[in-house]
Design an enzyme around this catalytic site. Structure first.
Site, PDB file in Angstrom:
ATOM      1  N   GLU A   8      58.666 -36.153 -42.366  1.00  0.00           N
ATOM      2  CA  GLU A   8      58.444 -34.866 -41.690  1.00  0.00           C
ATOM      3  C   GLU A   8      58.510 -33.663 -42.631  1.00  0.00           C
ATOM      4  O   GLU A   8      57.656 -32.770 -42.569  1.00  0.00           O
ATOM      5  CB  GLU A   8      59.451 -34.671 -40.541  1.00  0.00           C
TER       6      GLU A   8
ATOM      7  N   GLU B  29      63.335 -42.603 -35.509  1.00  0.00           N
ATOM      8  CA  GLU B  29      64.165 -41.877 -34.532  1.00  0.00           C
ATOM      9  C   GLU B  29      64.300 -42.661 -33.221  1.00  0.00           C
ATOM     10  O   GLU B  29      65.369 -42.689 -32.611  1.00  0.00           O
ATOM     11  CB  GLU B  29      63.569 -40.484 -34.289  1.00  0.00           C
TER      12      GLU B  29
HETATM   13  N1  COA Z   1      48.919 -40.280 -36.172  1.00  0.00           N
HETATM   14  C1  COA Z   1      47.720 -40.610 -35.690  1.00  0.00           C
HETATM   15  N2  COA Z   1      46.984 -41.657 -36.149  1.00  0.00           N
HETATM   16  C2  COA Z   1      47.517 -42.379 -37.142  1.00  0.00           C
HETATM   17  C3  COA Z   1      48.773 -42.097 -37.695  1.00  0.00           C
HETATM   18  C4  COA Z   1      49.496 -40.994 -37.169  1.00  0.00           C
HETATM   19  N3  COA Z   1      50.708 -40.662 -37.597  1.00  0.00           N
HETATM   20  N4  COA Z   1      49.018 -42.984 -38.692  1.00  0.00           N
HETATM   21  C5  COA Z   1      47.972 -43.812 -38.729  1.00  0.00           C
HETATM   22  N5  COA Z   1      47.058 -43.450 -37.799  1.00  0.00           N
HETATM   23  C6  COA Z   1      45.765 -44.088 -37.513  1.00  0.00           C
HETATM   24  C7  COA Z   1      44.755 -43.835 -38.621  1.00  0.00           C
HETATM   25  O1  COA Z   1      44.131 -42.597 -38.441  1.00  0.00           O
HETATM   26  C8  COA Z   1      43.841 -45.010 -38.439  1.00  0.00           C
HETATM   27  O2  COA Z   1      42.977 -44.746 -37.341  1.00  0.00           O
HETATM   28  P1  COA Z   1      41.374 -45.045 -37.489  1.00  0.00           P
HETATM   29  O3  COA Z   1      41.302 -46.535 -37.769  1.00  0.00           O
HETATM   30  O4  COA Z   1      40.814 -44.651 -36.167  1.00  0.00           O
HETATM   31  O5  COA Z   1      40.911 -44.236 -38.640  1.00  0.00           O
HETATM   32  C9  COA Z   1      44.759 -46.143 -38.011  1.00  0.00           C
HETATM   33  O6  COA Z   1      45.933 -45.506 -37.493  1.00  0.00           O
HETATM   34  C10 COA Z   1      45.172 -47.039 -39.139  1.00  0.00           C
HETATM   35  O7  COA Z   1      45.735 -46.240 -40.180  1.00  0.00           O
HETATM   36  P2  COA Z   1      45.349 -46.389 -41.731  1.00  0.00           P
HETATM   37  O8  COA Z   1      45.801 -45.147 -42.407  1.00  0.00           O
HETATM   38  O9  COA Z   1      43.923 -46.780 -41.843  1.00  0.00           O
HETATM   39  O10 COA Z   1      46.251 -47.637 -42.153  1.00  0.00           O
HETATM   40  P3  COA Z   1      46.789 -47.958 -43.615  1.00  0.00           P
HETATM   41  O11 COA Z   1      47.375 -49.323 -43.551  1.00  0.00           O
HETATM   42  O12 COA Z   1      45.759 -47.708 -44.646  1.00  0.00           O
HETATM   43  O13 COA Z   1      47.970 -46.890 -43.868  1.00  0.00           O
HETATM   44  C11 COA Z   1      49.979 -45.670 -43.316  1.00  0.00           C
HETATM   45  C12 COA Z   1      49.147 -46.963 -43.109  1.00  0.00           C
HETATM   46  C13 COA Z   1      51.156 -45.745 -42.338  1.00  0.00           C
HETATM   47  C14 COA Z   1      50.495 -45.622 -44.755  1.00  0.00           C
HETATM   48  C15 COA Z   1      49.101 -44.433 -43.033  1.00  0.00           C
HETATM   49  O14 COA Z   1      48.411 -44.655 -41.804  1.00  0.00           O
HETATM   50  C16 COA Z   1      49.883 -43.150 -42.914  1.00  0.00           C
HETATM   51  O15 COA Z   1      50.353 -42.625 -43.926  1.00  0.00           O
HETATM   52  N6  COA Z   1      49.980 -42.621 -41.678  1.00  0.00           N
HETATM   53  C17 COA Z   1      50.650 -41.339 -41.432  1.00  0.00           C
HETATM   54  C18 COA Z   1      52.155 -41.524 -41.336  1.00  0.00           C
HETATM   55  C19 COA Z   1      52.827 -40.208 -41.047  1.00  0.00           C
HETATM   56  O16 COA Z   1      52.808 -39.302 -41.852  1.00  0.00           O
HETATM   57  N7  COA Z   1      53.400 -40.101 -39.836  1.00  0.00           N
HETATM   58  C20 COA Z   1      53.943 -38.864 -39.347  1.00  0.00           C
HETATM   59  C21 COA Z   1      55.394 -38.942 -39.272  1.00  0.00           C
HETATM   60  S1  COA Z   1      56.037 -37.409 -38.741  1.00  0.00           S
END
Ligand code: COA
Length: 246
Positions: free
Chosen positions: A133, A113
């Site tokens: 979302e 966005e």
């Molecule tokens: N909000 C807050 N923290 C987030 C985040 C989010 N949307 N996405 C990732 N993080 C944080 C993780 O908690 C982690 O923090 P930590 O190291 O303190 O535990 C750090 O960022 C790294 O993320 P991690 O999940 O370990 O990396 P990855 O490479 O294994 O996975 C993603 C990457 C993007 C696939 C995964 O982080 C993910 O699915 N995130 C959520 C995405 C999402 O749904 N966003 C909301 C959109 S509305």
């Protein structure tokens, strides 16, 4: 300016950096406040003629809303109050200067966005895009339900918003979500080159063309053409009064 949003200005180009790489630049309330400050600064700085938006760190431009903050607002009422006082997306929409997004890695949710508030989108070949979302029980609220169907075909926008599937940089290019895909190592340089070129364009022509496209999308064709004529005539008058040679 906060550390979480960095603002650098060099040769008429401002660079805004989402700087929370340990959390993959998840968009938090602190980031919203930093964005408000950075956007206000670029709007008001007369020497800024174009803006680059980028994310710090290796893995992500931005992974969307900070999910850890959900439910942690003081109250719905105060959260809404802050939103009215700090309508970041409304502010962004009002800025006439052109923005170029330099995208890499994960570009999720409000990451897409924010990219859509930019006028040009350069993507690294490692980009992964998704709007998760709906799967998370949320309505995209950084403008996405409106900006996406204005940027790409509405049917494709609906598909991305409802199915929440991930797409690659190549697929994003094919559907028109991004304008260019480049090797990862070159993405920032490409975005900076585009921004410098815009900054070097004469007068405020780039701002006027942006205005014509953005505002025209919400008008009838007749009104939009009248607006285009006005913008072009103002431009001509300015050039004549400044004695510009054609
Ligand atoms: N909000 C807050 N923290 C987030 C985040 C989010 N949307 N996405 C990732 N993080 C944080 C993780 O908690 C982690 O923090 P930590 O190291 O303190 O535990 C750090 O960022 C790294 O993320 P991690 O999940 O370990 O990396 P990855 O490479 O294994 O996975 C993603 C990457 C993007 C696939 C995964 O982080 C993910 O699915 N995130 C959520 C995405 C999402 O749904 N966003 C909301 C959109 S509305």
């Amino acid at each position: 300016m906060s550390d979480i949003i960095q603002l650098d200005i060099k040769q008429n180009v401002a660079t805004i950096t989402l700087n929370r790489p340990d959390k993959l630049n998840a968009y938090s309330m602190a980031m919203r406040d930093g964005m408000w400050q950075a956007l206000s600064a670029v709007r008001d700085a007369p020497d800024v003629r174009a803006v680059v938006l980028r994310g710090a760190g290796e893995k992500a431009f931005c992974v969307g809303a900070d999910l850890s903050e959900f439910g942690s607002n003081p109250s719905q009422v105060s959260a809404r109050q802050v939103r009215f006082e700090r309508d970041v997306w409304g502010l962004w929409k009002s800025i006439r200067k052109p923005f170029v997004a330099a995208l890499h890695g994960f570009v999720l949710g409000s990451g897409i966005e924010m990219a859509l508030w930019c006028d040009l989108r350069v993507a690294a070949d490692d980009c992964v895009f998704a709007l998760p979302e709906v799967q998370l029980g949320m309505v995209p609220a950084a403008g996405g339900t409106q900006t996406l169907p204005r940027a790409i075909r509405p049917g494709v926008a609906m598909d991305l918003l409802l199915r929440c599937e991930r797409i690659t940089a190549r697929e994003a290019l094919r559907v028109g979500l991004v304008h260019r895909v480049v090797p990862r190592a070159r993405v920032l340089a490409e975005a900076e080159t585009a921004a410098r070129r815009l900054a070097a364009s004469p007068g405020d022509v780039a701002c006027r063309v942006k205005e014509a496209l953005r505002r025209g999308a919400d008008m009838s064709l007749r009104d939009a053409l009248a607006m285009e004529r006005r913008l072009a005539a103002d431009c001509l008058e300015r050039d004549i009064s400044q004695n510009v040679n054609f």
